[in-house]
Motif scaffolding. Sequence first.
Motif, mmCIF file in Angstrom:
data_model
loop_
_atom_site.group_PDB
_atom_site.id
_atom_site.type_symbol
_atom_site.label_atom_id
_atom_site.label_comp_id
_atom_site.label_asym_id
_atom_site.label_seq_id
_atom_site.Cartn_x
_atom_site.Cartn_y
_atom_site.Cartn_z
ATOM 1 N N GLU A 109 53.458 -4.356 29.727
ATOM 2 C CA GLU A 109 54.606 -3.587 30.204
ATOM 3 C C GLU A 109 54.133 -2.264 30.774
ATOM 4 O O GLU A 109 53.186 -1.670 30.245
ATOM 5 C CB GLU A 109 55.573 -3.264 29.048
ATOM 6 C CG GLU A 109 56.493 -4.365 28.641
ATOM 7 C CD GLU A 109 57.496 -3.873 27.602
ATOM 8 O OE1 GLU A 109 58.545 -4.527 27.480
ATOM 9 O OE2 GLU A 109 57.247 -2.862 26.931
ATOM 10 N N ARG A 134 55.900 1.235 31.161
ATOM 11 C CA ARG A 134 57.153 1.756 30.624
ATOM 12 C C ARG A 134 57.058 3.241 30.313
ATOM 13 O O ARG A 134 56.015 3.716 29.861
ATOM 14 C CB ARG A 134 57.496 0.971 29.356
ATOM 15 C CG ARG A 134 58.801 1.295 28.688
ATOM 16 C CD ARG A 134 59.008 0.337 27.538
ATOM 17 N NE ARG A 134 60.046 0.783 26.639
ATOM 18 C CZ ARG A 134 60.295 0.259 25.450
ATOM 19 N NH1 ARG A 134 59.564 -0.770 25.022
ATOM 20 N NH2 ARG A 134 61.253 0.732 24.679
ATOM 21 N N TYR A 135 58.137 3.935 30.567
ATOM 22 C CA TYR A 135 58.206 5.362 30.243
ATOM 23 C C TYR A 135 58.545 5.559 28.772
ATOM 24 O O TYR A 135 59.419 4.898 28.226
ATOM 25 C CB TYR A 135 59.268 6.052 31.097
ATOM 26 C CG TYR A 135 59.529 7.490 30.698
ATOM 27 C CD1 TYR A 135 58.607 8.500 30.976
ATOM 28 C CD2 TYR A 135 60.690 7.831 29.998
ATOM 29 C CE1 TYR A 135 58.841 9.805 30.586
ATOM 30 C CE2 TYR A 135 60.934 9.141 29.607
ATOM 31 C CZ TYR A 135 60.002 10.122 29.905
ATOM 32 O OH TYR A 135 60.225 11.419 29.520
ATOM 33 N N SER A 136 57.851 6.505 28.142
ATOM 34 C CA SER A 136 58.130 6.876 26.752
ATOM 35 C C SER A 136 58.683 8.295 26.707
ATOM 36 O O SER A 136 57.977 9.247 27.063
ATOM 37 C CB SER A 136 56.859 6.808 25.899
ATOM 38 O OG SER A 136 57.064 7.476 24.658
#
Length: 209
Positions: A8, A10-12
């Motif tokens: 993935e 993905r922004y955290s």
Amino acid sequence: NKFRGTIEVRYSPVSDAVWVVNELPVEDYMKGIAESSSGSPTEFLKTMTVAARSYAIWHLDRNGKYGASEIFHLKNSRNGNGDDQVYKGYGLEARFPELVSAVNATSGQVVTYTGAVAMTPYFSNSDGRTRSAQEAWGVTYWPWLQSVPDPDGTGMSGHGVGLSCTGALARAGRGNSYSTILGYYYTGTAISPVNTARNIRIAISYVSP
């Protein structure tokens, strides 16, 4: 490179960064950990595998090293993006069949203390002895992390707590079993089976800070 499981991007919001995260079964993660090298004694590869698996399971049992809200459990320590285990994915697995054999031979085995999975830090080299968790970090709640003699060490490298990789390699070369080596560096521990049939999420790199 190639990776087992899923990837993935993905922004955290926790770390305010975009990460590339690899989710895969724990035992497959073990086969991509690059904390040993080809040509090492089999008992050393087993030693490092059980220590690495214990480290991963200890953190997985606590919803990851960086808190339950973070999108991954551990980071890959390459490229300066964390202090966790060096992970190179399927590319390493394909090049390192001896490690795969060590993972399979010790499947599900972890270091335990009074029946619970132990936190198992390790480091490169000592100056002749390891350090206790209390001496290095000021903590007393990991009683298996005591200072022990490490005569094969040639110069301090790292935090010095837990298993000395240089010392473990030398001991394996002299014929010590992986269970003996782990029991020496992690005082009062045993090797026990646990259920590792679950997934772990590894941040293999970040796209932007």
